[in-house]
Design a protein around this motif. Structure first.
Motif, PDB file in Angstrom:
ATOM      1  N   GLY A  73     -11.826  32.818  31.915  1.00 56.47           N
ATOM      2  CA  GLY A  73     -10.916  32.270  32.628  1.00 56.47           C
ATOM      3  C   GLY A  73     -11.623  31.448  33.956  1.00 56.47           C
ATOM      4  O   GLY A  73     -11.001  30.701  34.666  1.00 56.47           O
ATOM      5  N   ARG A  74     -13.015  31.606  34.053  1.00 59.08           N
ATOM      6  CA  ARG A  74     -13.814  31.021  35.331  1.00 59.08           C
ATOM      7  C   ARG A  74     -15.007  30.068  34.438  1.00 59.08           C
ATOM      8  O   ARG A  74     -15.764  30.698  33.786  1.00 59.08           O
ATOM      9  CB  ARG A  74     -14.261  32.080  36.289  1.00 59.08           C
ATOM     10  CG  ARG A  74     -15.103  31.402  37.274  1.00 59.08           C
ATOM     11  CD  ARG A  74     -15.467  32.540  38.297  1.00 59.08           C
ATOM     12  NE  ARG A  74     -14.300  33.202  39.007  1.00 59.08           N
ATOM     13  CZ  ARG A  74     -14.109  34.347  39.252  1.00 59.08           C
ATOM     14  NH1 ARG A  74     -15.014  35.381  38.747  1.00 59.08           N
ATOM     15  NH2 ARG A  74     -13.238  34.852  39.856  1.00 59.08           N
ATOM     16  N   ALA A  75     -15.108  28.962  35.003  1.00 62.97           N
ATOM     17  CA  ALA A  75     -16.325  28.164  34.689  1.00 62.97           C
ATOM     18  C   ALA A  75     -17.627  28.373  35.104  1.00 62.97           C
ATOM     19  O   ALA A  75     -17.488  28.943  36.402  1.00 62.97           O
ATOM     20  CB  ALA A  75     -15.721  26.747  34.835  1.00 62.97           C
ATOM     21  N   GLN A 197     -21.325  22.741  31.810  1.00 61.51           N
ATOM     22  CA  GLN A 197     -19.843  23.457  32.375  1.00 61.51           C
ATOM     23  C   GLN A 197     -19.372  24.119  31.252  1.00 61.51           C
ATOM     24  O   GLN A 197     -18.935  23.574  30.375  1.00 61.51           O
ATOM     25  CB  GLN A 197     -19.222  22.520  33.127  1.00 61.51           C
ATOM     26  CG  GLN A 197     -17.925  23.323  33.648  1.00 61.51           C
ATOM     27  CD  GLN A 197     -16.913  22.381  34.536  1.00 61.51           C
ATOM     28  OE1 GLN A 197     -17.462  21.840  35.260  1.00 61.51           O
ATOM     29  NE2 GLN A 197     -15.695  22.508  34.273  1.00 61.51           N
ATOM     30  N   CYS A 198     -19.311  25.692  31.160  1.00 61.34           N
ATOM     31  CA  CYS A 198     -18.722  26.376  30.202  1.00 61.34           C
ATOM     32  C   CYS A 198     -17.839  27.441  30.623  1.00 61.34           C
ATOM     33  O   CYS A 198     -17.795  27.632  31.734  1.00 61.34           O
ATOM     34  CB  CYS A 198     -19.896  27.046  29.276  1.00 61.34           C
ATOM     35  SG  CYS A 198     -21.021  25.778  28.381  1.00 61.34           S
ATOM     36  N   THR A 199     -17.280  28.155  29.664  1.00 61.18           N
ATOM     37  CA  THR A 199     -16.490  29.337  29.931  1.00 61.18           C
ATOM     38  C   THR A 199     -16.910  30.382  28.656  1.00 61.18           C
ATOM     39  O   THR A 199     -17.133  29.916  27.799  1.00 61.18           O
ATOM     40  CB  THR A 199     -14.988  29.217  29.794  1.00 61.18           C
ATOM     41  OG1 THR A 199     -14.461  28.773  28.730  1.00 61.18           O
ATOM     42  CG2 THR A 199     -14.495  28.510  31.141  1.00 61.18           C
ATOM     43  N   ALA A 200     -16.974  31.797  28.982  1.00 61.83           N
ATOM     44  CA  ALA A 200     -17.089  32.620  27.912  1.00 61.83           C
ATOM     45  C   ALA A 200     -15.934  32.614  27.147  1.00 61.83           C
ATOM     46  O   ALA A 200     -14.759  32.223  27.160  1.00 61.83           O
ATOM     47  CB  ALA A 200     -17.193  34.075  28.783  1.00 61.83           C
ATOM     48  N   VAL A 201     -16.214  32.710  25.725  1.00 65.43           N
ATOM     49  CA  VAL A 201     -15.153  32.684  24.907  1.00 65.43           C
ATOM     50  C   VAL A 201     -13.995  33.781  24.930  1.00 65.43           C
ATOM     51  O   VAL A 201     -14.520  34.720  24.993  1.00 65.43           O
ATOM     52  CB  VAL A 201     -15.929  32.569  23.291  1.00 65.43           C
ATOM     53  CG1 VAL A 201     -14.591  32.910  22.367  1.00 65.43           C
ATOM     54  CG2 VAL A 201     -16.471  31.544  23.042  1.00 65.43           C
TER      55      VAL A 201
END
Length: 228
Positions: A73-75, A197-201
């Protein structure tokens, strides 16, 4: 936004690429099949594995980041370097990493890169949002070739798919994915340590399973477009 400290974990397995999402548009009566791309040119997806948690610092670092992911839920900014294919300034040399990488914080860096940049490059001419062709000039490094990747705008990365013309250290390139934001003439491009810029799956198990004080973990990630 914090940068995932890839250089401090130094994982045994690293995979990251621009992945296109397509759907089957059906087969016509003449047998021709239509495939429709649905994601605007692809997005970065990847994973890191064989992250060895065998000393107190690495264990604390991973525990902190497993919490920071917030279950997807956090980038955050994920490095997607490809050092062996980058336009290194010395022909035939490989840049050893992470030995020359520096950052501004042990746990949650906001800036990561080589202490002295190996490669310096800039955009030639302004490029619009969703552009797929850009002109790049390398001012420190070797000539560009297809297959190289670079960062732009601080939180997006791209791959050079094809070079359509060249003039010395300048090259006009077709890139993947299309530009996620407009870029001004002269914008610096990061071939050393590009960030996305990513998030964990969502839904993956990020809990280490320790055996005799040792664990090996992996993390999958996907490009995030929040506020992009």
């Amino acid at each position: 936004m914090f940068v995932f400290p890839l250089h401090r974990f130094n994982p045994g397995i690293f995979a990251a690429d621009v992945v296109a999402k397509v759907i089957d548009g059906g087969t016509a009566i003449n047998g021709e099949k239509t495939v429709i791309q649905t994601d605007g040119g692809g997005r970065w997806e990847g994973s890191i594995g064989d992250i060895d948690l065998d000393d107190p610092y690495e264990k604390r670092l991973y525990e902190a980041w497993a919490s920071h992911f917030a279950g997807g839920g956090r980038a955050f900014l994920m490095p997607v370097p490809s050092i062996d294919t980058a336009p290194a300034p010395f022909s035939g040399d490989k840049i050893a990493w992470p030995s020359d990488i520096s950052d501004d914080d042990d746990f949650y860096p906001t800036s990561v890169g080589f202490a002295t940049p190996w490669i310096e490059a800039r955009l030639v001419g302004a490029s619009a949002l969703r552009a797929t062709t850009v002109t790049i000039e390398v001012t420190r490094g070797s000539r560009l070739t297809p297959g190289m990747r670079f960062g732009a705008g601080g939180n997006r990365a791209y791959k050079i798919e094809r070079i359509v013309s060249r003039d010395g250290q300048r090259a006009t390139c077709i890139i993947s994915s299309p530009l996620r934001a407009a870029l001004a003439d002269g914008s610096p491009l990061n071939f050393d340590w590009p960030l996305v810029q990513c998030t964990a799956v969502v839904g993956q198990n990020l809990t280490p399973e320790y055996s005799y004080g040792y664990a090996s973990v992996s993390v999958s990630f996907v490009e995030d477009f929040t506020d992009a």
